[in-house]
Scaffold this motif. Structure first.
Motif, PDB file in Angstrom:
ATOM      1  N   LEU A  43      -9.965  10.919  10.324  1.00 15.13           N
ATOM      2  CA  LEU A  43     -10.700   9.681  10.615  1.00 15.13           C
ATOM      3  C   LEU A  43     -10.639   8.743   9.407  1.00 15.13           C
ATOM      4  O   LEU A  43     -10.464   7.534   9.560  1.00 15.13           O
ATOM      5  CB  LEU A  43     -12.156   9.989  10.981  1.00 15.13           C
ATOM      6  N   ARG A  44     -10.766   9.304   8.212  1.00 15.43           N
ATOM      7  CA  ARG A  44     -10.666   8.463   7.012  1.00 15.43           C
ATOM      8  C   ARG A  44      -9.298   7.810   6.911  1.00 15.43           C
ATOM      9  O   ARG A  44      -9.174   6.633   6.594  1.00 15.43           O
ATOM     10  CB  ARG A  44     -10.939   9.311   5.767  1.00 15.43           C
ATOM     11  N   SER A  54      -7.359   7.114   9.251  1.00 13.94           N
ATOM     12  CA  SER A  54      -7.073   6.149  10.319  1.00 13.94           C
ATOM     13  C   SER A  54      -7.055   4.737   9.728  1.00 13.94           C
ATOM     14  O   SER A  54      -6.502   3.818  10.332  1.00 13.94           O
ATOM     15  CB  SER A  54      -8.101   6.245  11.442  1.00 13.94           C
ATOM     16  N   ASN A  55      -7.621   4.580   8.543  1.00 15.75           N
ATOM     17  CA  ASN A  55      -7.563   3.283   7.871  1.00 15.75           C
ATOM     18  C   ASN A  55      -6.139   2.864   7.485  1.00 15.75           C
ATOM     19  O   ASN A  55      -5.906   1.719   7.129  1.00 15.75           O
ATOM     20  CB  ASN A  55      -8.423   3.295   6.602  1.00 15.75           C
ATOM     21  N   TYR A 110      -2.872  -1.643 -10.015  1.00 16.50           N
ATOM     22  CA  TYR A 110      -3.721  -1.801  -8.818  1.00 16.50           C
ATOM     23  C   TYR A 110      -4.558  -0.541  -8.640  1.00 16.50           C
ATOM     24  O   TYR A 110      -4.042   0.543  -8.477  1.00 16.50           O
ATOM     25  CB  TYR A 110      -2.843  -2.026  -7.591  1.00 16.50           C
ATOM     26  N   ARG A 111      -5.877  -0.713  -8.680  1.00 20.14           N
ATOM     27  CA  ARG A 111      -6.767   0.444  -8.555  1.00 20.14           C
ATOM     28  C   ARG A 111      -7.720   0.220  -7.386  1.00 20.14           C
ATOM     29  O   ARG A 111      -8.141  -0.900  -7.132  1.00 20.14           O
ATOM     30  CB  ARG A 111      -7.601   0.616  -9.831  1.00 20.14           C
ATOM     31  N   LEU A 112      -8.069   1.308  -6.740  1.00 20.35           N
ATOM     32  CA  LEU A 112      -9.080   1.247  -5.693  1.00 20.35           C
ATOM     33  C   LEU A 112     -10.431   1.640  -6.270  1.00 20.35           C
ATOM     34  O   LEU A 112     -10.523   2.550  -7.097  1.00 20.35           O
ATOM     35  CB  LEU A 112      -8.721   2.205  -4.556  1.00 20.35           C
ATOM     36  N   ALA A 113     -11.469   0.973  -5.819  1.00 24.22           N
ATOM     37  CA  ALA A 113     -12.825   1.339  -6.249  1.00 24.22           C
ATOM     38  C   ALA A 113     -13.208   2.694  -5.665  1.00 24.22           C
ATOM     39  O   ALA A 113     -13.898   3.483  -6.300  1.00 24.22           O
ATOM     40  CB  ALA A 113     -13.818   0.265  -5.798  1.00 24.22           C
ATOM     41  N   ASP A 114     -12.753   2.943  -4.433  1.00 28.57           N
ATOM     42  CA  ASP A 114     -13.044   4.230  -3.788  1.00 28.57           C
ATOM     43  C   ASP A 114     -11.777   4.751  -3.114  1.00 28.57           C
ATOM     44  O   ASP A 114     -11.475   4.395  -1.976  1.00 28.57           O
ATOM     45  CB  ASP A 114     -14.159   4.062  -2.745  1.00 28.57           C
ATOM     46  N   PRO A 115     -11.031   5.588  -3.838  1.00 28.15           N
ATOM     47  CA  PRO A 115      -9.762   6.078  -3.277  1.00 28.15           C
ATOM     48  C   PRO A 115      -9.914   7.343  -2.438  1.00 28.15           C
ATOM     49  O   PRO A 115      -8.920   8.022  -2.151  1.00 28.15           O
ATOM     50  CB  PRO A 115      -8.934   6.378  -4.540  1.00 28.15           C
ATOM     51  N   SER A 116     -11.124   7.650  -1.994  1.00 30.46           N
ATOM     52  CA  SER A 116     -11.345   8.960  -1.381  1.00 30.46           C
ATOM     53  C   SER A 116     -10.528   9.177  -0.107  1.00 30.46           C
ATOM     54  O   SER A 116     -10.269  10.315   0.271  1.00 30.46           O
ATOM     55  CB  SER A 116     -12.831   9.174  -1.098  1.00 30.46           C
ATOM     56  N   MET A 117     -10.125   8.085   0.559  1.00 27.15           N
ATOM     57  CA  MET A 117      -9.337   8.296   1.788  1.00 27.15           C
ATOM     58  C   MET A 117      -7.953   8.882   1.479  1.00 27.15           C
ATOM     59  O   MET A 117      -7.286   9.393   2.378  1.00 27.15           O
ATOM     60  CB  MET A 117      -9.232   7.001   2.602  1.00 27.15           C
ATOM     61  N   GLU A 144     -12.404  14.981   9.714  1.00 28.30           N
ATOM     62  CA  GLU A 144     -12.950  13.861   8.954  1.00 28.30           C
ATOM     63  C   GLU A 144     -11.831  13.202   8.128  1.00 28.30           C
ATOM     64  O   GLU A 144     -11.769  11.977   8.023  1.00 28.30           O
ATOM     65  CB  GLU A 144     -14.097  14.341   8.057  1.00 28.30           C
ATOM     66  N   TYR A 200      -4.053  -0.411   6.844  1.00 27.11           N
ATOM     67  CA  TYR A 200      -3.522  -1.002   5.611  1.00 27.11           C
ATOM     68  C   TYR A 200      -2.009  -1.139   5.637  1.00 27.11           C
ATOM     69  O   TYR A 200      -1.442  -2.037   5.044  1.00 27.11           O
ATOM     70  CB  TYR A 200      -3.909  -0.122   4.421  1.00 27.11           C
ATOM     71  N   PHE A 228       0.821  -1.215   0.000  1.00 29.63           N
ATOM     72  CA  PHE A 228       0.000   0.000   0.000  1.00 29.63           C
ATOM     73  C   PHE A 228       0.853   1.262   0.000  1.00 29.63           C
ATOM     74  O   PHE A 228       0.611   2.188  -0.742  1.00 29.63           O
ATOM     75  CB  PHE A 228      -0.961  -0.002   1.196  1.00 29.63           C
TER      76      PHE A 228
END
Lengths: 164, 418
Positions: free
Chosen positions: B345-346, B348-349, B273-280, B342, B356, B221
Motif C-alpha cells: 500500500l505504501r 502504491s505511491n 535530492y532528499r526525502l523528508a520521509d523515505p519510509s515508502m 502495508e 511518482y 524518481f
C-alpha cells in the motif's frame, strides 16, 4: 435542542474547523502548496481512494501519505521533479457536516468538485468527491489528523498530480 | 513499390521500423482496421485474472480492442467469454461490470443466455393466444452470443476470436513464460484497480513501456532513488515474431562513476535530492534477485509490471483514436502478511494515476499525441540501440523493443509488409 452522540459543536470549534477546511482549499487553489502539509498533524494521514475500490472493499489507495514529511515530499516533487501539465485548480466545497467524536476531535464531512483550467483558459471538471476528516483541536488551531478523499471520477483524467 | 492511391494501408518509411509514421496515431480509419486485423486477428487478448471470478456464475467485464466482452465462470468450473451484445437486437446484454449470475438475461426482450453464450430461452416463442411467436423452424442454436476461445496461463485469462491463433502457451513463448512464472507461480489477490483516461492513442503507451531509454530520463524518481538507472544491470529481450518484450532492471554491477558519467549535464540524477520521509522505500522485497523494475508487454495490449515491490497488470483499452483507458489491476500475494501488505500500500505511491513514476507516462502520451497532431506524413526517429536487425540487447540505452512491436503490428495490419 438535543444532539445525539458526544457533545455539541460550539461556535468557536465550528469556526476553527471551517477555517481549516477553507485554508486547505486556498493552499491548493492559490498554488500555495507549501502551506498544505502544515494543515496536518506531524503524523497526520492523507489518502485518496477510488470510489470503485471503496465500493468493492479493496484497499489500494491512489495517494497514501502518513506523515507531514511525505506531504512535503510530494510538494517538493511537484515543484522540482515531476513532469505534468500545469493547470489552475478550483475547488467548490459544500457546507461541511461536523460531529464531535468521543475522543474530543471533530469529524467533518463535505462534498467537493475540482475544476482544472489549462494555460489556454479551457476549464473542465476534474473530479467530484467527498472529504471525510478527523480534525484535532490544537493550541495553534485545528489540524487534520486524517483526511480521506473519495474520488468519484476514478477514471482519472490522465493523471493526478496535485493533491485533491 | 508503387502505391495505389486507393490503398489506405500505412506507408512505413523504413524496412527496419526505425521510422514510425505519425498517421498511425491519428488516422480515424486505423481503428476499424486494428479491431479486425489486430484484436480480432491471430492474437491472445488479455481479459482478466482467474482470481477475479473464483466461483461459478462470477462474471467481469473486459475489452477486446474497443469491443466489450463478458468473462464468466460456468458451473463446470471453466471460463467462457462472449461479446456483450444480445444476439436478438444488439442491446448490451450484461449491464453490470462485475457480479454473479445464473444466466444472462437481456433487459430489452428477456432473451436468456447461459454462461457459455448459448441461447437458453425466448419469451413468447410460440406466441400469445395462438398468434405470433417465432417461426416453427427458428434455430436457437444459431442465435448464441458471439464467443471467444478462452485459455489460461498461471491465472491470466486470455481470449481470441481467430481460429488461427496458436495455443496460448506457444503464443507467450519460453522467454515470456519464465518471467510470468516468476510472479504468478505464487497465488495473487487483487488490492484494487486504477483507471486513467489518457488523451493519447493506445499505441503510444505500448511504445512507452517498451522504451527503457525514456525511463532514466523522464522519471527523476526512478533515477534518483535507484529503482531504475541505465547504468544498472539491464536487459531487453523479445519474443520477436509475436511482438512481446521484457525490460528488466536489477540493482547489481552498478558503478558510481558510470552513473555520474551517464548523467553529467542532465538534471534528472540529483545526488542532493532528499526525502523528508523515505519510509515508502523501506519495504522488504518479495524477491532476492535484486530486480527493481520489470515490465513485460504481451502483444497487443497488456503489461505485467513490477516497480520496486509493486506488481500489476496494465490493460491498455483503446477508446478512440486519441484516447485510451489504462486499467491497472494492483496485486498482492495471497500469502503476504500484514507487514508485506502495508508495504504494497505504501509503494502504491509509485504507480497508478498519481504515482511518482507512472503519472509521468500519462503526460508523455499527452505530449506526443499533441505533438503529432496534423502531421500524418511525418515520422518519429527510433534508432537508439541501432538500426537494422531487431535483436535482444543487454543494455537499457535502446529503443529496439519499440521496433519489435511495430514490426508485428505492421505485419498484421498489412499482409504486404511480410
Amino acid at each position: 435542542m438535543k444532539l445525539t452522540g458526544g457533545s455539541t459543536i460550539t461556535d468557536p470549534v465550528r469556526h476553527s474547523v471551517v477555517e481549516l477546511l477553507q485554508r486547505y482549499v486556498d493552499s491548493l487553489d492559490d498554488d500555495d502548496l507549501e502551506a498544505w502539509p502544515d494543515l496536518f498533524l506531524e503524523d497526520g494521514q492523507y489518502r485518496v481512494l477510488s470510489r470503485e475500490n471503496l465500493a468493492l472493499g479493496l484497499p489500494a489507495p491512489l495517494m497514501y501519505y502518513y506523515s507531514r514529511g511525505m506531504m512535503h515530499d510530494r510538494v517538493k516533487a511537484l515543484r522540482e521533479a515531476l513532469t505534468y501539465q500545469p493547470v489552475y485548480v478550483r475547488h467548490i466545497l459544500s457546507t461541511p457536516r461536523l460531529t464531535m467524536s468521543d475522543s474530543g476531535e471533530v469529524h467533518a464531512q463535505s462534498s467537493f468538485s475540482v475544476y482544472q483550467t489549462t494555460e489556454e483558459g479551457v476549464t473542465q471538471l476534474f473530479t467530484t468527491g467527498r472529504y471525510s476528516d478527523l480534525v484535532a483541536l490544537t493550541e495553534t488551531g485545528a489540524r487534520f489528523r486524517s483526511r480521506t478523499v473519495t474520488m468519484d471520477t476514478f477514471g482519472v483524467l490522465n493523471l493526478l498530480a496535485v493533491p485533491l | 513499390m508503387t502505391r495505389d492511391v486507393s490503398d489506405k494501408s500505412t506507408h512505413w518509411p523504413a524496412e527496419d521500423f526505425t521510422r514510425v509514421p505519425y498517421e498511425v496515431f491519428q488516422a480515424q480509419e486505423t481503428q476499424r482496421t486494428e479491431q479486425e486485423k489486430i484484436f480480432e486477428g491471430p492474437v491472445w487478448n488479455y481479459l482478466c485474472l482467474s482470481v477475479e471470478i473464483p466461483n461459478p456464475g462470477d462474471f467481469i467485464t473486459s475489452y477486446v480492442g474497443r469491443t466489450q466482452v463478458i468473462v464468466n465462470r460456468a458451473d463446470d468450473g471453466n471460463i467462457y467469454a462472449f461479446v456483450n451484445t444480445c444476439a436478438h437486437r444488439g442491446a448490451q446484454l450484461v449491464r453490470k461490470l462485475r457480479g454473479n449470475a445464473k444466466s444472462h438475461v437481456c433487459a430489452y426482450h428477456q432473451w436468456c443466455f447461459d454462461h457459455k453464450g448459448n441461447l437458453a430461452g425466448i419469451p413468447q416463442i410460440r406466441g400469445v393466444k395462438g398468434k405470433g411467436g417465432m417461426p416453427e423452424d427458428f434455430d436457437k442454436a444459431s442465435c448464441g452470443l458471439k464467443t471467444l476461445k478462452v485459455d489460461e496461463y498461471r491465472g491470466l485469462i486470455f481470449g481470441t476470436f481467430s481460429p488461427l491463433t496458436e495455443p496460448l502457451r506457444d503464443y507467450l513463448g519460453d522467454k515470456m513464460r519464465v518471467e510470468i512464472d516468476r510472479i504468478f507461480e505464487r497465488k495473487v489477490k487483487v488490492l484494487g484497480y486504477y483507471r486513467q483516461r489518457v488523451p493519447a492513442n493506445w499505441k503510444l503507451y505500448v511504445e512507452n513501456v517498451k522504451d527503457p531509454y525514456h525511463a532514466g530520463l523522464l522519471h527523476l524518481f526512478h533515477v534518483t532513488f535507484g529503482i531504475y538507472r541505465p547504468t544498472m544491470s539491464g536487459r531487453v529481450f523479445m519474443e520477436l515474431p509475436r511482438g512481446h518484450s521484457v525490460l528488466r532492471t536489477a540493482d547489481i554491477d552498478e558503478k558510481q562513476d558510470e552513473v555520474n558519467k551517464a548523467y553529467s549535464g542532465i538534471d534528472k540524477y540529483r545526488k542532493d535530492y532528499r526525502l523528508a520521509d523515505p519510509s515508502m522505500f523501506h519495504v522488504e522485497p518479495d524477491y532476492d534477485d535484486k530486480v527493481t523494475n520489470m515490465i513485460m508487454t504481451i502483444f497487443p495490449n497488456v503489461m505485467l509490471g513490477q516497480v520496486a515491490n509493486t506488481f500489476q497488470t496494465r490493460h491498455v483499452r483503446p477508446k478512440s483514436i486519441d484516447g485510451f483507458e489504462l486499467y491497472w489491476t494492483y496485486l498482492a500475494f495471497e500469502d503476504d502478511d500484514d507487514r508485506a501488505l502495508e508495504g504494497k500500500l505504501r509503494q502504491s505511491n509509485f504507480v497508478g494515476p498519481a504515482g511518482y513514476i507512472s503519472l509521468e507516462d500519462g503526460e508523455a502520451g499527452r505530449l506526443v499525441q499533441s505533438g503529432v497532431e496534423n502531421r500524418p506524413r511525418h515520422a518519429s526517429v527510433v534508432e537508439m540501440g541501432g538500426r537494422g536487425p531487431i535483436e535482444d540487447i543487454d543494455s537499457l540505452s535502446t529503443e529496439v523493443a519499440v521496433r519489435g512491436f511495430w514490426k508485428r503490428y505492421a505485419e498484421l495490419m498489412d499482409e504486404a509488409v511480410k
